[in-house]
Design an enzyme around this catalytic site. Structure first.
Site, PDB file in Angstrom:
ATOM      1  N   ASN A  56       0.827  -1.204   0.000  1.00 26.76           N
ATOM      2  CA  ASN A  56       0.000   0.000   0.000  1.00 26.76           C
ATOM      3  C   ASN A  56       0.865   1.258   0.000  1.00 26.76           C
ATOM      4  O   ASN A  56       1.950   1.264   0.570  1.00 26.76           O
ATOM      5  CB  ASN A  56      -0.933   0.013   1.224  1.00 26.76           C
ATOM      6  CG  ASN A  56      -1.848  -1.196   1.237  1.00 26.76           C
ATOM      7  OD1 ASN A  56      -2.041  -1.827   0.201  1.00 26.76           O
ATOM      8  ND2 ASN A  56      -2.377  -1.529   2.400  1.00 26.76           N
ATOM      9  N   VAL A  57       0.339   2.274  -0.645  1.00 27.75           N
ATOM     10  CA  VAL A  57       1.085   3.540  -0.744  1.00 27.75           C
ATOM     11  C   VAL A  57       0.391   4.617   0.084  1.00 27.75           C
ATOM     12  O   VAL A  57       0.762   5.785   0.048  1.00 27.75           O
ATOM     13  CB  VAL A  57       1.175   3.994  -2.224  1.00 27.75           C
ATOM     14  CG1 VAL A  57       1.945   2.976  -3.044  1.00 27.75           C
ATOM     15  CG2 VAL A  57      -0.205   4.237  -2.829  1.00 27.75           C
ATOM     16  N   HIS A  68       5.913  -0.525  -2.697  1.00 21.17           N
ATOM     17  CA  HIS A  68       5.443   0.229  -3.860  1.00 21.17           C
ATOM     18  C   HIS A  68       5.455   1.733  -3.646  1.00 21.17           C
ATOM     19  O   HIS A  68       4.762   2.458  -4.346  1.00 21.17           O
ATOM     20  CB  HIS A  68       4.023  -0.237  -4.244  1.00 21.17           C
ATOM     21  CG  HIS A  68       3.995  -1.661  -4.708  1.00 21.17           C
ATOM     22  ND1 HIS A  68       2.841  -2.416  -4.715  1.00 21.17           N
ATOM     23  CD2 HIS A  68       4.978  -2.481  -5.166  1.00 21.17           C
ATOM     24  CE1 HIS A  68       3.120  -3.635  -5.169  1.00 21.17           C
ATOM     25  NE2 HIS A  68       4.413  -3.701  -5.446  1.00 21.17           N
ATOM     26  N   CYS A  79      15.206  24.153 -13.573  1.00 20.76           N
ATOM     27  CA  CYS A  79      14.813  22.758 -13.851  1.00 20.76           C
ATOM     28  C   CYS A  79      13.462  22.696 -14.536  1.00 20.76           C
ATOM     29  O   CYS A  79      13.376  22.330 -15.706  1.00 20.76           O
ATOM     30  CB  CYS A  79      14.800  21.944 -12.562  1.00 20.76           C
ATOM     31  SG  CYS A  79      14.361  20.222 -12.907  1.00 20.76           S
ATOM     32  N   GLY A 136      -5.272  -9.100   3.242  1.00 27.26           N
ATOM     33  CA  GLY A 136      -5.909  -8.111   2.374  1.00 27.26           C
ATOM     34  C   GLY A 136      -5.241  -7.888   1.049  1.00 27.26           C
ATOM     35  O   GLY A 136      -5.170  -6.754   0.567  1.00 27.26           O
TER      36      GLY A 136
END
Ligand code: BV8
Ligand code: ZN
Length: 252
Positions: free
Chosen positions: A103-104, A120, A154, A191
Site C-alpha cells: 500500500n502507498v 510500492h 529545472c 488483504g
C-alpha cells in the site's frame, strides 16, 4: 468470521521469535480507501496498467497527476482502522516483527507501525523526474495540473513517489522484505489478491523457507490453497481479535 481465533495460530504466535506481516489494499478498505480490484475499485474506470505507469504519465501527465490527487484527497480524509492499529500493536508483542506493505497510503505509519517495508512507495512523497528533488504533497500547488520543479532552471515534471508497473521496486525495501520473509516463523498475508509481482511471490517464499503461512481475507485468493490457515473475514475484525487473544493468553 467472528468466531474465536484458532489455537493453532495463537500457540504458534506465542512461540514465535520472528513474525512477518504482508498487507495489500484490503487492510485499508475498512478505512474507506477503495481497493484496486474490488467492484468499487480504483481501477473501475481504468485498468492499473493504463494509469500507474510512466508511459501513461508522459502521455497525459495531468490525467495521471489528477488521479493521484483524487486518491490523496480520499487518503487525507480517512483514518487508520482497527486492523492497522492492531498491526502496530503486534510490533511490540514479538522479538522481531516486520511489516511489508504494497500500500502507498501511509496508513500503517499513521497507525503507529515503524518497522515497515514499503514495496510500492508512498503517495505522500513526490519527486522531480528531471533532477530528483523531493517534494511532499502539501507543499505542491493544488492547481489540477501536474506541478513543475521549482529548482532554478529545472522546471521538470513532478511525479508521485510510487512504483509504477514496469518499474523496479526500491532495492532496500525489496531486500528487507525478502529477508523478513525468509526468516519468518509465522507469515501473515492480509488483504491482498496476490495479483502483483514480485510482491505476490513473498508469501510462498516464506512458506518454502519454513514459515507457517496464514491468510486473512474475506475471499479466497490464489494463495489460499497454500496457506496453513485461512481466516475468512475482515482484517479490521480479525486482527484486533488476534491481539486481544494474545494479550489474554500472555496475562494467564
Ligand atoms: C516489475 C503503486 C520488473 C502504484 C502498484 C505478467 C505476469 C506476472 C507479472 C507481470 C506480468 N506482466 C507484467 C508483470 C509485472 C507487473 C505485474 O505484476 N503485473 C500484474 C498486474 C500482472 N509488476 C510490475 O510491473 C512491478 N515491477 O515487475 O518490474 C522489472 C524487471 C526488470 C526491469 C524493470 C522492471 C511493479 C508493480 C508495482 C505496481 N504498483 N501500486 C499505485 O498504487 O498507484 S500495484 C497496486 O496493486 C498496489 O500497490 C496494490 O497494493 C497492489 C496489489 O493489489 P492488492 O493490494 O492486492 O489490492 P487488490 O484490490 O488487488 O486486492 C484487495 C484484496 O483485499 C482482495 O483480495 C479483497 O478480497 C481483500 N479485502 C477487501 N476488503 C478487505 C479485504 N481483506 C481484508 N479485510 C478487508 N476488509
Ligand atoms: Zn527538478
Amino acid at each position: 468470521m467472528t468466531g474465536p481465533i484458532p489455537d493453532s495460530l495463537i500457540s504458534r504466535l506465542l512461540a514465535a521469535e520472528r513474525i512477518t506481516i504482508f498487507t495489500g489494499a484490503g487492510v485499508s478498505a475498512e478505512s474507506g480507501v477503495p481497493t484496486f480490484r474490488g467492484n468499487e475499485g480504483l481501477w473501475k474506470k481504468f485498468k492499473p496498467e493504463e494509469l500507474a505507469n510512466l508511459t501513461a504519465f508522459m502521455k497525459n501527465p495531468d490525467l495521471v497527476w489528477e488521479w493521484y490527487q483524487a486518491r490523496r484527497t480520499i487518503i487525507g480524509s480517512v483514518q487508520p482502522n482497527a486492523g492497522h492499529r492492531a498491526l502496530a500493536e503486534m510490533e511490540g508483542l514479538f522479538p522481531a516483527c516486520a511489516l511489508i506493505t504494497q500500500n502507498v497510503d501511509n496508513l500503517h505509519r499513521r497507525a503507529g507501525s515503524r518497522n515497515i517495508f514499503e514495496l510500492h512507495g508512498n503517495i505522500e512523497r513526490n519527486y522531480c523526474l528531471t533532477c530528483g528533488t523531493r517534494y511532499t504533497g502539501p507543499e505542491l500547488p493544488q492547481t489540477g495540473t501536474v506541478p513543475r520543479c521549482s529548482r532554478a532552471g529545472c522546471n521538470g515534471l513532478i511525479r508521485p513517489d510510487v512504483v509504477w508497473f514496469g518499474e523496479m521496486l526500491p532495492e532496500d525495501e525489496w531486500e528487507g522484505a525478502v529477508r523478513a520473509s525468509a526468516s519468518a516463523d509465522v507469515f501473515l498475508s492480509i488483504g491482498t489478491s496476490g495479483a502483483v509481482y514480485p510482491a505476490a511471490s513473498l508469501p510462498l517464499m516464506a512458506k518454502q523457507q519454513g514459515a507457517w503461512l496464514v491468510e486473512i481475507n474475506p475471499e479466497p485468493t490464489p494463495l489460499t490453497p497454500s496457506a496453513d490457515l485461512f481466516l475468512q473475514g475482515l482484517s479490521g475484525e480479525i486482527l484486533p481479535a488476534i491481539v486481544r487473544t494474545l494479550n489474554e493468553r500472555r496475562d494467564q
